[in-house]
Write a protein that holds these residues in place. Structure first.
Motif, PDB file in Angstrom:
ATOM      1  N   THR A 221       0.839  -1.200   0.000  1.00  0.00           N
ATOM      2  CA  THR A 221       0.000   0.000   0.000  1.00  0.00           C
ATOM      3  C   THR A 221       0.870   1.244   0.000  1.00  0.00           C
ATOM      4  OG1 THR A 221      -0.114   0.159   2.430  1.00  0.00           O
ATOM      5  CG2 THR A 221      -1.759  -1.234   1.327  1.00  0.00           C
ATOM      6  N   VAL A 222       0.262   2.372  -0.317  1.00  0.00           N
ATOM      7  CA  VAL A 222       0.990   3.640  -0.306  1.00  0.00           C
ATOM      8  C   VAL A 222       1.575   3.901   1.082  1.00  0.00           C
ATOM      9  CG1 VAL A 222       0.779   6.135  -0.610  1.00  0.00           C
ATOM     10  CG2 VAL A 222      -0.443   4.573  -2.163  1.00  0.00           C
ATOM     11  N   ALA A 223       0.759   3.685   2.129  1.00  0.00           N
ATOM     12  CA  ALA A 223       1.222   3.917   3.501  1.00  0.00           C
ATOM     13  C   ALA A 223       2.414   3.031   3.826  1.00  0.00           C
ATOM     14  CB  ALA A 223       0.078   3.663   4.484  1.00  0.00           C
ATOM     15  N   GLU A 224       2.402   1.773   3.393  1.00  0.00           N
ATOM     16  CA  GLU A 224       3.506   0.850   3.685  1.00  0.00           C
ATOM     17  C   GLU A 224       4.775   1.256   2.937  1.00  0.00           C
ATOM     18  OE1 GLU A 224       0.941  -3.243   4.476  1.00  0.00           O
ATOM     19  OE2 GLU A 224       1.646  -2.751   2.460  1.00  0.00           O
ATOM     20  N   LEU A 225       4.639   1.576   1.688  1.00  0.00           N
ATOM     21  CA  LEU A 225       5.809   1.895   0.865  1.00  0.00           C
ATOM     22  C   LEU A 225       6.432   3.233   1.255  1.00  0.00           C
ATOM     23  CD1 LEU A 225       4.489   0.687  -2.603  1.00  0.00           C
ATOM     24  CD2 LEU A 225       6.091  -0.479  -1.068  1.00  0.00           C
ATOM     25  N   MET A 226       5.674   4.078   1.940  1.00  0.00           N
ATOM     26  CA  MET A 226       6.223   5.358   2.402  1.00  0.00           C
ATOM     27  C   MET A 226       7.028   5.201   3.703  1.00  0.00           C
ATOM     28  SD  MET A 226       5.720   7.759   0.254  1.00  0.00           S
ATOM     29  CE  MET A 226       6.087   9.199   1.257  1.00  0.00           C
ATOM     30  N   ARG A 227       7.058   3.997   4.245  1.00  0.00           N
ATOM     31  CA  ARG A 227       7.903   3.707   5.421  1.00  0.00           C
ATOM     32  C   ARG A 227       9.215   3.111   4.911  1.00  0.00           C
ATOM     33  NH1 ARG A 227       3.470   0.889   7.701  1.00  0.00           N
ATOM     34  NH2 ARG A 227       4.800  -0.975   7.868  1.00  0.00           N
ATOM     35  N   PRO A 228      10.343   3.775   5.118  1.00  0.00           N
ATOM     36  CA  PRO A 228      11.624   3.288   4.599  1.00  0.00           C
ATOM     37  C   PRO A 228      11.957   1.856   5.035  1.00  0.00           C
ATOM     38  CG  PRO A 228      11.855   5.549   5.301  1.00  0.00           C
ATOM     39  CD  PRO A 228      10.484   5.115   5.735  1.00  0.00           C
ATOM     40  N   SER A 229      11.639   1.498   6.263  1.00  0.00           N
ATOM     41  CA  SER A 229      11.976   0.142   6.725  1.00  0.00           C
ATOM     42  C   SER A 229      11.177  -0.905   5.960  1.00  0.00           C
ATOM     43  CB  SER A 229      11.710   0.016   8.230  1.00  0.00           C
ATOM     44  OG  SER A 229      10.347   0.274   8.520  1.00  0.00           O
ATOM     45  N   TYR A 230       9.898  -0.609   5.692  1.00  0.00           N
ATOM     46  CA  TYR A 230       9.073  -1.557   4.935  1.00  0.00           C
ATOM     47  C   TYR A 230       9.581  -1.665   3.491  1.00  0.00           C
ATOM     48  CZ  TYR A 230       5.133  -3.709   2.542  1.00  0.00           C
ATOM     49  OH  TYR A 230       4.367  -4.559   1.758  1.00  0.00           O
ATOM     50  N   ALA A 231       9.903  -0.552   2.890  1.00  0.00           N
ATOM     51  CA  ALA A 231      10.377  -0.550   1.501  1.00  0.00           C
ATOM     52  C   ALA A 231      11.669  -1.353   1.376  1.00  0.00           C
ATOM     53  CB  ALA A 231      10.580   0.882   1.030  1.00  0.00           C
ATOM     54  N   ALA A 232      12.603  -1.219   2.364  1.00  0.00           N
ATOM     55  CA  ALA A 232      13.859  -1.965   2.322  1.00  0.00           C
ATOM     56  C   ALA A 232      13.603  -3.458   2.477  1.00  0.00           C
ATOM     57  CB  ALA A 232      14.792  -1.459   3.414  1.00  0.00           C
ATOM     58  N   ARG A 233      12.716  -3.815   3.375  1.00  0.00           N
ATOM     59  CA  ARG A 233      12.397  -5.231   3.573  1.00  0.00           C
ATOM     60  C   ARG A 233      11.790  -5.824   2.292  1.00  0.00           C
ATOM     61  NH1 ARG A 233      11.962  -8.152   8.191  1.00  0.00           N
ATOM     62  NH2 ARG A 233      12.212  -6.210   9.386  1.00  0.00           N
ATOM     63  N   ALA A 234      10.929  -5.068   1.644  1.00  0.00           N
ATOM     64  CA  ALA A 234      10.315  -5.556   0.392  1.00  0.00           C
ATOM     65  C   ALA A 234      11.382  -5.773  -0.674  1.00  0.00           C
ATOM     66  CB  ALA A 234       9.263  -4.561  -0.087  1.00  0.00           C
ATOM     67  N   PHE A 235      12.374  -4.902  -0.718  1.00  0.00           N
ATOM     68  CA  PHE A 235      13.441  -5.058  -1.710  1.00  0.00           C
ATOM     69  C   PHE A 235      14.252  -6.329  -1.433  1.00  0.00           C
ATOM     70  CE2 PHE A 235      17.765  -4.531  -3.203  1.00  0.00           C
ATOM     71  CZ  PHE A 235      17.571  -4.200  -4.534  1.00  0.00           C
ATOM     72  N   TYR A 236      14.678  -6.543  -0.173  1.00  0.00           N
ATOM     73  CA  TYR A 236      15.501  -7.708   0.159  1.00  0.00           C
ATOM     74  C   TYR A 236      14.721  -9.006  -0.086  1.00  0.00           C
ATOM     75  CZ  TYR A 236      19.024  -4.755   2.450  1.00  0.00           C
ATOM     76  OH  TYR A 236      20.014  -3.831   2.694  1.00  0.00           O
ATOM     77  N   THR A 237      13.441  -8.976   0.178  1.00  0.00           N
ATOM     78  CA  THR A 237      12.617 -10.165  -0.045  1.00  0.00           C
ATOM     79  C   THR A 237      12.589 -10.524  -1.536  1.00  0.00           C
ATOM     80  OG1 THR A 237      11.232  -9.627   1.863  1.00  0.00           O
ATOM     81  CG2 THR A 237      10.323 -11.169   0.243  1.00  0.00           C
ATOM     82  N   ALA A 238      12.422  -9.488  -2.358  1.00  0.00           N
ATOM     83  CA  ALA A 238      12.410  -9.724  -3.815  1.00  0.00           C
ATOM     84  C   ALA A 238      13.782 -10.170  -4.307  1.00  0.00           C
ATOM     85  CB  ALA A 238      11.971  -8.463  -4.537  1.00  0.00           C
ATOM     86  N   LEU A 239      14.877  -9.623  -3.726  1.00  0.00           N
ATOM     87  CA  LEU A 239      16.232  -9.998  -4.137  1.00  0.00           C
ATOM     88  C   LEU A 239      16.488 -11.474  -3.830  1.00  0.00           C
ATOM     89  CD1 LEU A 239      18.992  -9.109  -5.266  1.00  0.00           C
ATOM     90  CD2 LEU A 239      19.642  -8.510  -2.886  1.00  0.00           C
ATOM     91  N   ASN A 240      16.013 -11.944  -2.680  1.00  0.00           N
ATOM     92  CA  ASN A 240      16.217 -13.342  -2.298  1.00  0.00           C
ATOM     93  C   ASN A 240      15.494 -14.297  -3.249  1.00  0.00           C
ATOM     94  OD1 ASN A 240      18.018 -13.612  -0.164  1.00  0.00           O
ATOM     95  ND2 ASN A 240      16.436 -13.015   1.367  1.00  0.00           N
ATOM     96  N   GLU A 241      14.508 -13.782  -3.960  1.00  0.00           N
ATOM     97  CA  GLU A 241      13.749 -14.637  -4.879  1.00  0.00           C
ATOM     98  C   GLU A 241      14.411 -14.723  -6.267  1.00  0.00           C
ATOM     99  OE1 GLU A 241       9.851 -13.001  -4.887  1.00  0.00           O
ATOM    100  OE2 GLU A 241       9.367 -13.726  -2.855  1.00  0.00           O
ATOM    101  N   VAL A 242      15.470 -13.937  -6.461  1.00  0.00           N
ATOM    102  CA  VAL A 242      16.188 -13.972  -7.740  1.00  0.00           C
ATOM    103  C   VAL A 242      17.242 -15.085  -7.656  1.00  0.00           C
ATOM    104  CG1 VAL A 242      17.689 -12.712  -9.337  1.00  0.00           C
ATOM    105  CG2 VAL A 242      15.804 -11.541  -8.141  1.00  0.00           C
TER     106      VAL A 242
END
Length: 282
Positions: A221-242
């Motif tokens: 959500t917009v609210a989640e992605l505007m939190r830097p900690s959530y955005a970083a966690r989402a990135f690392y999660t996607a990286l682990n799937e590569v």
């Protein structure tokens, strides 16, 4: 023979003319009166009676006068025993008076009872309220300002929490440097994003936050992605799937996650990202 004294003759005539029996009777009567008088005198002279009669002050005075005036054989008796009895009685009265609460002399001394010391109230130990210690802000390096360095620290801390290796930290920092220049950006396309803490805005579709992730692409959500900690966690999660991202270049790994129109742009930030990662993990 009759006396020539007329007074004696009148007394003789006045006496009853009785026989010898009458004379004896008269003598006995006189004797009884005399004996009774002697017993009274003896009784008045008794010390026990004097002590008994000395109980009353008025009676003591009256009996003192009687005892002084009369004695055996009509002679005055000494009054010393009666005076001693009165003195003894007075001493007894004085002794009783010394225990009286109404006496004026030598008033009773009341010893005050010891005053109980007040129990001290227990001291209230107030625990000092520790002020929350603000985390020390990292000193900016590699030409970053303090806001950029703070955001870089959030990205590194989340990676360390997820047990990501150092190379993943460099990939994430390089990606954020390229996407948002390490600023938490809102989107002009999404007015809602401006309601959250931000450090500027962009206009690349509905991309928001440090990694410019799009809510419409399923990143959150917009609210989640505007939190830097959530955005970083989402990135690392996607990286682990590569698959095999660890063996890829920084640019290739970042592009595999971001699917950017400029896949080679991330490589230019690798050196600076390595310097920042080293400073924040030292």
């Amino acid at each position: 023979m009759h006396s020539d004294d007329p007074a004696a003759q009148k007394l003789t005539d006045a006496l009853p003319t009785t026989g010898s029996g009458d004379a004896a009777s008269t003598e006995r009567t006189i004797g009884r009166h005399r004996a009774a008088d002697q017993r009274r005198r003896a009784l008045l002279g008794s010390t026990s009676l004097r002590v008994a009669l000395a109980t009353g002050v008025t009676c003591c005075l009256g009996l003192t006068a009687v005892a002084s005036a009369r004695g055996s054989d009509d002679t005055p008796r000494p009054v010393e025993p009666l005076a001693e009895a009165v003195a003894d009685r007075a001493a007894i009265a004085d002794e009783r008076a010394s225990r009286s609460l109404d006496r004026d002399a030598a008033p009773m001394r009341v010893i005050p009872s010891p005053t109980a010391k007040p129990t001290p109230s227990p001291k209230v130990v107030r625990k000092a309220v520790k002020k929350p210690v603000k985390p020390r802000r990292p000193r900016p390096v590699a030409g970053l300002d303090q806001v950029q360095m703070d955001n870089a620290k959030i990205i590194v801390d989340v990676g360390l929490e997820l047990k990501m290796p150092r190379r993943a930290l460099v990939v994430a920092l390089s990606t954020a440097m390229q996407e948002s220049n390490l600023y938490n950006l809102a989107s002009d396309v999404l007015p809602e994003s401006a309601q959250y803490t931000n450090q500027g805005s962009g206009s690349d579709h509905d991309s928001v936050g440090l990694f410019q992730q799009r809510p419409s692409s399923g990143w959150g959500t917009v609210a989640e992605l505007m939190r830097p900690s959530y955005a970083a966690r989402a990135f690392y999660t996607a990286l682990n799937e590569v698959p095999g991202w660890q063996d890829m270049s920084v640019t290739a790994a970042a592009q595999a996650v971001q699917i950017s129109a400029y896949p080679d742009a991330y490589a230019q930030h690798e050196e600076r990202a390595s310097t920042v990662a080293a400073a924040l993990t030292a």
